[in-house]
Every structure is written in structure tokens, then in C-alpha cells.
Design an enzyme around this catalytic site. Structure first.
Site, PDB file in Angstrom:
ATOM      1  N   ASN A   7       0.924  -1.220   0.246  1.00 14.16           N
ATOM      2  CA  ASN A   7       0.138  -0.099  -0.111  1.00 14.16           C
ATOM      3  C   ASN A   7       0.822   1.286  -0.280  1.00 14.16           C
ATOM      4  OD1 ASN A   7      -1.935   1.939   0.555  1.00 14.16           O
ATOM      5  ND2 ASN A   7      -2.600   1.012   2.313  1.00 14.16           N
ATOM      6  N   HIS A 179     -12.121   3.418  -0.581  1.00 16.71           N
ATOM      7  CA  HIS A 179     -12.235   2.492   0.414  1.00 16.71           C
ATOM      8  C   HIS A 179     -12.838   1.439   0.192  1.00 16.71           C
ATOM      9  CE1 HIS A 179     -11.492   6.102   3.321  1.00 16.71           C
ATOM     10  NE2 HIS A 179     -10.152   5.694   2.955  1.00 16.71           N
ATOM     11  N   GLU A 383      -7.961  -4.817   4.654  1.00 12.64           N
ATOM     12  CA  GLU A 383      -7.778  -4.474   3.213  1.00 12.64           C
ATOM     13  C   GLU A 383      -6.682  -5.356   2.581  1.00 12.64           C
ATOM     14  OE1 GLU A 383      -7.526  -0.287   4.602  1.00 12.64           O
ATOM     15  OE2 GLU A 383      -8.382   0.123   2.601  1.00 12.64           O
TER      16      GLU A 383
END
Ligand SMILES: Nc1ncnc2c1ncn2[C@@H]1O[C@H](COP(=O)(O)OP(=O)(O)O)[C@@H](O)[C@H]1O
Ligand SMILES: CC(=O)OP(=O)(O)O
Ligand SMILES: [Mg+2]
Length: 403
Positions: A7, A179, A383
């Protein structure tokens, strides 16, 4: 198969190495302040963390440090980079092109590049991570997992802005939402928690971290979400303003003598909790200042709560009801105070909070009382796990195709 998940933010890089399909985390880390003499690299496991401060000038260098750490004798969890079977990247803006995760190709990268103007804080950093990984692990397949993908199910009357239609036709000016990987994961956890299939549920998912977004999920599909064409729209956030009157831009630029870039920077980096409190965009710091009686921190937190609650009301209206309200991400998972304030003003929906479960519980749980008409849940987001699952599935598919 070992799957590395990345990320990449503008100045930070978070990573996690999974063993798949077991879904166990072999190691995780974060490099902050990339581009400086004193970048900080923290890595390890839940129980043991190491930290290193050293000059790291760009994302390519940061990624070779990650691979070196993963394979090092002391901290290493793999014997060589060859053990990594796939790399999964969080990519923030996938526009209308991507409604699910994809294996990265030159064409996919070109599309991500084309979307950079719509997510200037995020997409360029995501691309740097992808290109750096191509250099560091040239033969490993890479997968892009988009924040926007889950919201591609929104109907047109929800995603269009009431602007001249040609702006959508010519430039794809519309609401996309973000998101999505987090909202998708949390929604997937709801059936086990409330013992009810998603097909019959109206869910409102509140991702409250640095960025904040609220999503209306009907029968497992996103039908509306608070972020828009960019991650600036919607509720008030740590440093982002959220919704504003569009006429205010010209007024403020003229009065304050600001360029458009300066205004954009103000709205993204110097507004929200930070702008109102003048102290910080970090909720922990705001709560500390509020507890000590800071008037501006108290005001900032009250506005934050109010603006989140308004979206919950809007989405209850959008779906003509709500069965499950869920909280996730840094603040949503860790602030019983924020959850209690929001829920204490939703009693008109028949919502009743279980105070003890809200304040004392940990992990995935129901925090409403048995009599509540709406189930309220806390669901720690994952995530990175979703990215690892998608990357693993796509790469297994690639290998099958090659056989
Ligand atoms: N115990 C806590 N109480 C309240 N807020 C918290 C707590 N722990 C973390 N947070 C807040 O969570 C936010 C960061 O959320 P996170 O989901 O990690 O963000 P991101 O992934 O966007 O960096 C910060 O505002 C931080 O203050
Ligand atoms: C899209 C977005 O706002 O992401 P983050 O919360 O990680 O900044
Ligand atoms: Mg986040």
C-alpha cells in the site's frame, strides 16, 4: 504461495507478506518519511517489532529495502525473493475501467496513469510502487486491487453530479467512491456475525480512518458512498474538508490570494479536524486535547461526529431502512466515544447500544443490545488480506491458463 501486499502512499509504504491460501501473516512493516535522510522502517510480527532510521530517497529504494529485509538472515522470513509468487498493490483510483482486480500489464498501468489527475495524492504513489516492484522482482506477476471497484455497482442516478451531462460524456466527471476494498471485506463478515444472509440486508458501513467514508450496501452491493470523483467529498476527515459549497472556492481564493493548487492543498491537507482544531488531524491527539478542555478540539470532534451521523441518516433514507450499522478502520474500531455519540442520536431508528460491549469488547463483535432494531457491529478491516486473496486467485488463474 507467498503473496506480498503493498500500500504505497505519497511518503509512506505499508507492506505485508502472506502465506496463501492459509492467510497467515508472515511479516509486516511500514516505511515512513520516504524521500528524506531519516526515513523510518518498522517491521516484524504482532509480538516483535524492529525499527531502523536511515536515508531512503525514493520508492524504488524503499522496495529494495523491503525485499532485503524479507530475505535477510536475521529478520528474514523467506530464503530468497524467488519465493514470492505474487505482489498485490492497493490502487486508489480505477475510474470506470476496473470493476474488479486485474493482473498488471502495460495497458493497465497506462489506465492507472490516466486516472492520476483524479487521485493526485494516491495514484502516482501507487504507480511508483508498481514500477519499483517490476525492477526489484521482474518475473513475479503483479495484481492491482482498486479502492473504486466495489462502488462500480452504484446506479447512475446516484453516481452522477447534477452538472451538464457532457462533462460525464467527455471527461467521466462522476462520483466513484473509495475504500471499496475495506467496505467489501467488512460487508463479507456481516452474515457470520448477525446470522443473516447479505441478500436480505441493508448495511451502512462507516470506514473511519485518516480518510473517512460511509457506504450504503444493499444485498451485498454498494449503492451509494460518501466520497466522490476524488477522496475529498463526503464527511469531514483528519485533514480533508469533505462536502463544501462549491462557490466558496472562488471566494476564498480571491480573499486569501491563493492559487488553485494552494486551495486544493488547503482542502486536502489543512482542513477537517486539523483545520478546525489547529492542533492535529489525528483523532487520538484530538481526543487528548478535548479531554484537557480544548474548545477548538471539542468543536472539531463534535463537527466530525455530526457530519458522519448525517450520512448515516441519508443512507437509511436512501435504502428505506437499515438493518446493520458497522464501524471499521483506525477510529471506527478504536473509539467507543465516537460510536456512542453517533448511536445516541440514532434512537429514532430503534437503535440501542450495549454500553459494555461498546466500551470493553475487542475484535469483531455486535455492540447493540438484543432489543435493538438495528444491529451495530465493530469489524476490524483487513484491506491487505483482501488484496492478498485477489492477487492469489488471479495468479493461480494465470498459472492454470499457462498449463
Ligand atoms: N485508540 C484509538 N482511539 C481513537 N482513535 C484512534 C485510536 N487508534 C488509532 N486511532 C486513529 O485512527 C486514525 C488512523 O486510522 P487508519 O485506519 O490507521 O488510517 P490510514 O489507514 O488511512 O492511515 C488516526 O486518526 C488515529 O488517531
Ligand atoms: C482513498 C483514501 O482516502 O484513502 P486513505 O484513507 O488511505 O487516505
Ligand atoms: Mg487506510
Amino acid at each position: 504461495m507467498k503473496v506480498l501486499v503493498l500500500n504505497c502512499g505519497s511518503s509512506s509504504l505499508k507492506y505485508r507478506l502472506f502465506a496463501m491460501p492459509e492467510e497467515s501473516v508472515l511479516t509486516k512493516g511500514v516505511i515512513e518519511k520516504i524521500g528524506t535522510e531519516d526515513a523510518i522502517h518498522r517491521y516484524g510480527t504482532e509480538s516483535e517489532e524492529s525499527s531502523l532510521t536511515e536515508p531512503i530517497y525514493d520508492h524504488r529504494e524503499a522496495l529494495s529495502r523491503v525485499v532485503a529485509t524479507l530475505t535477510s538472515k536475521q529478520a528474514g522470513v523467506i530464503s530468497s525473493a524467488q519465493e514470492i509468487g505474487a505482489v498485490g498493490h492497493r490502487v486508489v483510483h480505477g475510474g470506470e475501467v476496473f470493476s474488479s482486480s486485474v493482473v498488471l500489464t502495460a495497458e493497465v498501468k497506462e489506465s492507472i496513469r490516466a486516472m492520476s489527475a483524479l487521485a493526485p495524492l494516491h495514484n502516482p504513489a501507487n504507480l511508483l510502487g508498481i514500477e519499483a516492484m517490476e525492477e526489484v522482482l521482474p518475473n513475479v506477476p503483479q495484481v492491482a486491487v482498486f479502492d473504486t471497484a466495489f462502488h462500480q455497482t452504484m446506479p447512475q442516478e446516484h453516481y452522477l453530479y447534477p452538472l451538464p451531462f457532457v462533462l460525464y460524456q467527455r471527461h467521466k466527471v462522476r462520483r466513484y467512491g473509495f475504500h471499496g476494498t475495506s467496505h467489501r471485506y467488512c460487508a463479507s463478515r456481516v452474515p457470520a456475525l448477525v446470522k443473516h444472509d447479505l441478500s436480505g440486508l441493508k448495511v451502512i458501513s462507516c470506514h473511519i480512518g485518516n480518510g473517512v467514508s460511509v457506504t450504503a450496501i444493499e444485498r451485498g452491493r454498494s449503492i451509494d458512498t460518501s466520497m466522490g470523483m476524488t477522496p475529498l467529498e463526503g464527511v469531514m476527515m483528519g485533514t480533508r474538508s469533505g462536502d463544501l459549497d462549491p462557490s466558496l472556492h472562488q471566494f476564498v481564493m480571491e480573499r486569501e490570494g491563493l492559487s488553485f493548487d494552494e486551495l486544493a492543498s488547503m482542502l486536502n491537507k489543512h482542513s477537517g479536524l486539523y483545520g478546525i482544531s489547529g492542533i492535529s488531524g489525528d483523532v487520538r491527539t484530538i481526543l487528548e486535547a478535548r479531554a484537557k478542555g480544548s474548545i477548538r478540539a471539542t468543536l472539531a470532534f463534535a463537527m466530525y461526529e455530526y457530519r458522519i451521523r448525517k450520512y448515516i441518516g441519508a443512507y437509511a433514507a436512501a435504502m428505506n431502512g437499515v438493518d446493520v450499522l458497522l464501524f471499521t478502520a483506525g477510529v471506527g474500531e478504536n473509539s467507543p466515544l465516537l460510536r456512542a455519540l453517533i448511536c445516541s442520536n440514532l434512537t429514532y431508528l430503534g437503535l440501542a447500544l450495549d454500553r459494555e460491549a461498546n466500551e470493553q469488547g475487542t475484535g469483531e463483535r455486535i455492540i447493540s443490545s438484543p432489543a435493538s432494531a438495528i444491529k451495530v457491529c465493530v469489524i476490524p478491516t483487513a484491506e491487505e488480506l483482501m488484496i492478498a486473496r485477489d492477487a492469489h486467485a488471479l495468479v493461480i488463474g494465470l498459472q492454470r491458463d499457462e498449463e
